[in-house]
Scaffold this active site. Structure first.
Site, PDB file in Angstrom:
ATOM      1  N   CYS A  79      28.675  46.377  79.248  1.00 60.25           N
ATOM      2  CA  CYS A  79      29.271  47.487  78.503  1.00 60.25           C
ATOM      3  C   CYS A  79      29.428  47.093  77.028  1.00 60.25           C
ATOM      4  CB  CYS A  79      30.587  47.930  79.148  1.00 60.25           C
ATOM      5  SG  CYS A  79      31.148  49.546  78.567  1.00 60.25           S
ATOM      6  N   HIS A 182      28.556  49.803  83.919  1.00 59.61           N
ATOM      7  CA  HIS A 182      29.425  48.841  84.602  1.00 59.61           C
ATOM      8  C   HIS A 182      28.855  48.520  85.977  1.00 59.61           C
ATOM      9  CE1 HIS A 182      32.923  48.750  81.891  1.00 59.61           C
ATOM     10  NE2 HIS A 182      32.621  50.019  81.629  1.00 59.61           N
ATOM     11  N   GLU A 184      29.981  46.428  88.014  1.00 62.77           N
ATOM     12  CA  GLU A 184      31.126  46.209  88.903  1.00 62.77           C
ATOM     13  C   GLU A 184      31.755  47.513  89.374  1.00 62.77           C
ATOM     14  OE1 GLU A 184      33.097  46.597  84.874  1.00 62.77           O
ATOM     15  OE2 GLU A 184      31.165  45.935  85.676  1.00 62.77           O
TER      16      GLU A 184
END
Length: 202
Positions: A79, A182, A184
């Protein structure tokens, strides 16, 4: 061991957890010796470009990152961390970045589009890389950003998303890699991408 850089601008715990989910040992740190000893470095980031660069300077981490990059150690920016890899950003002014990948960070400007670009987009593969193994056009990842990368050489873009322009989603120049979205927060696709990163390290 993967060093997750702690410079007060990050989504650190989620990144740490996601690494564990793919069998990678992570450590959240700003200790230069730990960064030096790590197998790879992850530079996360959420917030403003200028604040992030200021914090890297405050914690005296830039020279350490530079030295590790020159040695060929893999670095993954996530990011805002990906945006820092470029030469400069025009977010709220003009600010220099780390200059690992030639290019600039600019604001979305097409009329009528919603800013920030927030939500799920599929990735379009621009060139082959181990980072996108087992990733196809039906795989979606989660973006949240108002600025995007404009690399000088589009060959540095591994995959992009369409959002009024070709938005670099994954970039790579030698041992320096970045993901604008992202991983994650991108469910099984994000975990696959982190598994691919793990394979690069083995």
């Amino acid at each position: 061991m993967i060093a997750i850089v702690d410079y007060d601008v990050g989504n650190l715990k989620n990144v740490y957890t996601a690494l564990g989910d793919v069998g990678l040992e992570g450590v959240i740190t700003r200790d230069k010796k730990v960064l030096e000893d790590a197998e790879a470095i992850i530079l996360p980031g959420v917030g403003a470009f200028s604040d992030a660069m200021e914090n890297l300077r405050k914690f005296e981490l830039i020279d350490c990152l530079d030295a590790n990059i020159k040695k060929g150690k893999p670095l993954l920016g996530i990011c805002l961390g990906m945006q820092l890899l470029f030469d400069k950003s025009y977010e709220d002014g003009e600010f220099p970045g780390l200059s690992y990948i030639p290019g600039e960070i600019v604001k979305f400007s097409a009329p009528g589009i919603k800013i920030p670009h927030m939500g799920w987009n599929n990735l379009i593969i621009n060139r082959d890389s181990p980072l996108v193994r087992n990733i196809g056009p039906e795989d979606y990842v989660y973006f949240v950003h108002s600025y995007y990368a404009k690399p000088i050489n589009f060959d540095d873009v591994v995959a992009y998303a369409e959002y009024s322009v070709k938005v670099p989603g994954i970039v790579q120049r030698d041992n320096v890699m970045g993901m604008q979205f992202h991983p994650e927060k991108s469910s099984t696709v994000g975990l696959q991408l982190l598994k691919n990163f793990k394979e690069i390290l083995s």
